[in-house]
Design a protein around this motif. Structure first.
Motif, PDB file in Angstrom:
ATOM      1  N   THR A  31       0.842  -1.181   0.000  1.00  0.00           N
ATOM      2  CA  THR A  31       0.000   0.000   0.000  1.00  0.00           C
ATOM      3  C   THR A  31       0.880   1.235   0.000  1.00  0.00           C
ATOM      4  O   THR A  31       2.012   1.196   0.467  1.00  0.00           O
ATOM      5  CB  THR A  31      -0.945   0.013   1.220  1.00  0.00           C
ATOM      6  N   ASP A  32       0.343   2.328  -0.525  1.00  0.00           N
ATOM      7  CA  ASP A  32       1.103   3.570  -0.534  1.00  0.00           C
ATOM      8  C   ASP A  32       0.851   4.404   0.723  1.00  0.00           C
ATOM      9  O   ASP A  32       1.331   5.517   0.845  1.00  0.00           O
ATOM     10  CB  ASP A  32       0.791   4.388  -1.786  1.00  0.00           C
ATOM     11  N   ILE A  36      -7.373   2.577   2.222  1.00  0.00           N
ATOM     12  CA  ILE A  36      -8.132   2.042   3.345  1.00  0.00           C
ATOM     13  C   ILE A  36      -8.340   0.565   3.050  1.00  0.00           C
ATOM     14  O   ILE A  36      -8.876   0.207   2.004  1.00  0.00           O
ATOM     15  CB  ILE A  36      -9.486   2.740   3.517  1.00  0.00           C
ATOM     16  N   ARG A  37      -7.901  -0.274   3.952  1.00  0.00           N
ATOM     17  CA  ARG A  37      -8.037  -1.718   3.775  1.00  0.00           C
ATOM     18  C   ARG A  37      -9.282  -2.207   4.496  1.00  0.00           C
ATOM     19  O   ARG A  37      -9.400  -2.088   5.704  1.00  0.00           O
ATOM     20  CB  ARG A  37      -6.825  -2.431   4.337  1.00  0.00           C
ATOM     21  N   ALA A  75      -5.723  -4.904   8.224  1.00  0.00           N
ATOM     22  CA  ALA A  75      -6.950  -4.247   7.771  1.00  0.00           C
ATOM     23  C   ALA A  75      -7.294  -3.051   8.643  1.00  0.00           C
ATOM     24  O   ALA A  75      -7.065  -3.056   9.850  1.00  0.00           O
ATOM     25  CB  ALA A  75      -8.102  -5.246   7.783  1.00  0.00           C
ATOM     26  N   ASP A  76      -7.857  -2.026   8.023  1.00  0.00           N
ATOM     27  CA  ASP A  76      -8.345  -0.867   8.763  1.00  0.00           C
ATOM     28  C   ASP A  76      -9.727  -1.137   9.341  1.00  0.00           C
ATOM     29  O   ASP A  76     -10.083  -0.617  10.388  1.00  0.00           O
ATOM     30  CB  ASP A  76      -8.414   0.358   7.851  1.00  0.00           C
ATOM     31  N   SER A  77     -10.505  -1.935   8.639  1.00  0.00           N
ATOM     32  CA  SER A  77     -11.844  -2.288   9.094  1.00  0.00           C
ATOM     33  C   SER A  77     -12.160  -3.704   8.634  1.00  0.00           C
ATOM     34  O   SER A  77     -11.742  -4.117   7.549  1.00  0.00           O
ATOM     35  CB  SER A  77     -12.875  -1.311   8.523  1.00  0.00           C
ATOM     36  N   TYR A 113     -13.136  -1.695  13.603  1.00  0.00           N
ATOM     37  CA  TYR A 113     -12.285  -0.745  12.894  1.00  0.00           C
ATOM     38  C   TYR A 113     -11.147  -0.290  13.797  1.00  0.00           C
ATOM     39  O   TYR A 113     -11.200  -0.444  15.015  1.00  0.00           O
ATOM     40  CB  TYR A 113     -13.094   0.450  12.392  1.00  0.00           C
ATOM     41  N   ARG A 114     -10.108   0.263  13.186  1.00  0.00           N
ATOM     42  CA  ARG A 114      -8.944   0.767  13.911  1.00  0.00           C
ATOM     43  C   ARG A 114      -9.161   2.238  14.232  1.00  0.00           C
ATOM     44  O   ARG A 114      -9.151   3.080  13.334  1.00  0.00           O
ATOM     45  CB  ARG A 114      -7.676   0.599  13.074  1.00  0.00           C
TER      46      ARG A 114
END
Length: 142
Positions: A31-32, A36-37, A75-77, A113-114
């Motif tokens: 990822t750059d 959002i993952r 993962a972000d969510s 989620y984070r």
């Protein structure tokens, strides 16, 4: 700066995406830093539907691998399907970097989620039925 989170978007993404252990590669996706993952995960809580369910799909059999894969993909969510109380308890203890979206905590499809990456702007649930605000099931809704 934290990214803004719209739960309705994540819910839609969760419904149309899922990751199974067979799809997971050895290296996480690159990822750059601006991506959002979002990950969907079916816990397969279907005793009586799948032969030998207890042998393959319980928290004891799949829990550690589930947490490992989530950690690997960072993962972000994460949206889960077919959860139960055992799974929710396990996830709450083992996903220490994640917070459950309050509107989803009493259902079988919790979303985590984070908080260090995302701000929860709004949350809610709805049903695909004639009464979207009332828990219901309608066979021709989807």
């Amino acid at each position: 700066m934290k990214k803004k989170l719209l739960v309705i978007l994540l819910t839609v993404l969760m419904l149309f995406s899922s990751v199974s252990p067979a799809m997971v590669s050895a290296d996480p996706l690159e990822t750059d830093g601006n991506d959002i993952r979002v990950m969907g995960w079916n816990l397969l809580n279907t005793p009586g539907v799948i032969n030998n369910w207890e042998e393959y799909f319980t928290v004891n059999k799949r829990g550690e691998r589930t947490v490992d894969i989530i950690g690997r993909y960072d993962a972000d969510s994460i949206g889960f399907q077919e959860g139960n109380l055992s799974w929710k308890n396990f996830l709450n203890v083992n996903l220490t970097d994640y917070t459950i979206v309050p509107a989803t905590q009493r259902f079988t499809y919790p979303i985590y989620y984070r908080q260090d990456r995302l701000d929860l702007v709004d949350s809610g649930v709805f049903w695909l039925s004639a009464t979207p605000d009332v828990p219901s099931k309608q066979s021709d809704a989807a």
